[in-house]
Design an enzyme around this catalytic site. Structure first.
Site, PDB file in Angstrom:
ATOM      1  N   GLU A  58       0.854  -1.133  -0.156  1.00 46.56           N
ATOM      2  CA  GLU A  58       0.075  -0.061  -0.285  1.00 46.56           C
ATOM      3  C   GLU A  58       0.796   1.400   0.072  1.00 46.56           C
ATOM      4  O   GLU A  58       2.060   1.115   0.069  1.00 46.56           O
ATOM      5  CB  GLU A  58      -0.822   0.033   1.364  1.00 46.56           C
ATOM      6  CG  GLU A  58      -1.997  -1.066   1.119  1.00 46.56           C
ATOM      7  CD  GLU A  58      -2.884  -1.231   2.272  1.00 46.56           C
ATOM      8  OE1 GLU A  58      -4.090  -1.769   2.339  1.00 46.56           O
ATOM      9  OE2 GLU A  58      -2.504  -0.350   3.430  1.00 46.56           O
ATOM     10  N   GLU A  69      -0.871 -10.157  -6.117  1.00 52.18           N
ATOM     11  CA  GLU A  69      -0.992 -10.909  -7.560  1.00 52.18           C
ATOM     12  C   GLU A  69      -0.014 -10.250  -8.441  1.00 52.18           C
ATOM     13  O   GLU A  69       0.671 -10.827  -9.245  1.00 52.18           O
ATOM     14  CB  GLU A  69      -2.425 -11.213  -8.040  1.00 52.18           C
ATOM     15  CG  GLU A  69      -3.284 -11.814  -7.294  1.00 52.18           C
ATOM     16  CD  GLU A  69      -3.950 -10.930  -6.449  1.00 52.18           C
ATOM     17  OE1 GLU A  69      -3.316  -9.973  -5.730  1.00 52.18           O
ATOM     18  OE2 GLU A  69      -5.269 -10.940  -6.363  1.00 52.18           O
ATOM     19  N   CYS A 109      -6.193  -7.232 -11.329  1.00 56.16           N
ATOM     20  CA  CYS A 109      -5.381  -8.312 -11.476  1.00 56.16           C
ATOM     21  C   CYS A 109      -5.728  -9.313 -12.268  1.00 56.16           C
ATOM     22  O   CYS A 109      -4.851  -9.992 -13.014  1.00 56.16           O
ATOM     23  CB  CYS A 109      -5.310  -8.786  -9.979  1.00 56.16           C
ATOM     24  SG  CYS A 109      -4.211  -7.937  -8.851  1.00 56.16           S
TER      25      CYS A 109
END
Length: 154
Positions: A58, A69, A109
């Site tokens: 983050e 991922e 993702c």
């Protein structure tokens, strides 16, 4: 839905999937999630037997972070650009909670997974925990994005 394998528990998955989920769980320890407290780990199995892990990263300047991922996929390609990705497992856990929490790949993702599939011209199996706590094995990113945007769309 018939192409998906649904397992009631982690123990009901095949050995390779269970081992990959464990590597994804191990990656949770390195997640950087001070804002959401939602840690995600991923582990990608390459066709040479290598396993590359990733974890969410983050950033205070949303959306500058990356999902687990994508960290795993981009790392795999950076380290082994000519090796196919066979499978990826995704796990999640809320900070200070002992058990995994269900989490599936986000839309971004899924799109990146699809791009990798198109690039390598081979599917990537995805192992993740659904909202009902069961484990899902999807045969490919394209199975998760039936109306996907690809290079053919350009």
């Amino acid at each position: 839905m018939s192409q998906f394998i649904i397992a009631d528990s982690l123990n009901d998955l095949d050995t390779v999937s269970k081992e990959l989920v464990q590597k994804a769980k191990d990656a949770l320890a390195h997640a950087y999630a001070p804002y959401s407290n939602f840690m995600v780990g991923a582990a990608a199995l390459l066709d040479d037997g290598s396993v590359i892990t990733g974890m969410n990263q983050e950033n205070a300047a949303y959306p500058s972070g990356l999902c687990a991922e994508r960290v795993a996929l981009f790392s795999a390609y950076a380290l082994y650009p000519h090796v196919k990705i066979l499978k990826i497992a995704v796990t999640a856990q809320k900070r200070n909670e002992p058990d995994l929490t269900p989490a599936t790949c986000c839309g971004e993702c899924r799109q990146v997974l699809l791009e990798f599939e198109n690039r390598q011209q081979a599917p990537i199996e995805i192992v993740m925990q659904s909202q009902d706590g069961k484990w899902v094995k999807a045969p490919s990113a394209s199975s998760l994005l039936p109306f996907a945007f690809s290079n053919a769309s350009l």
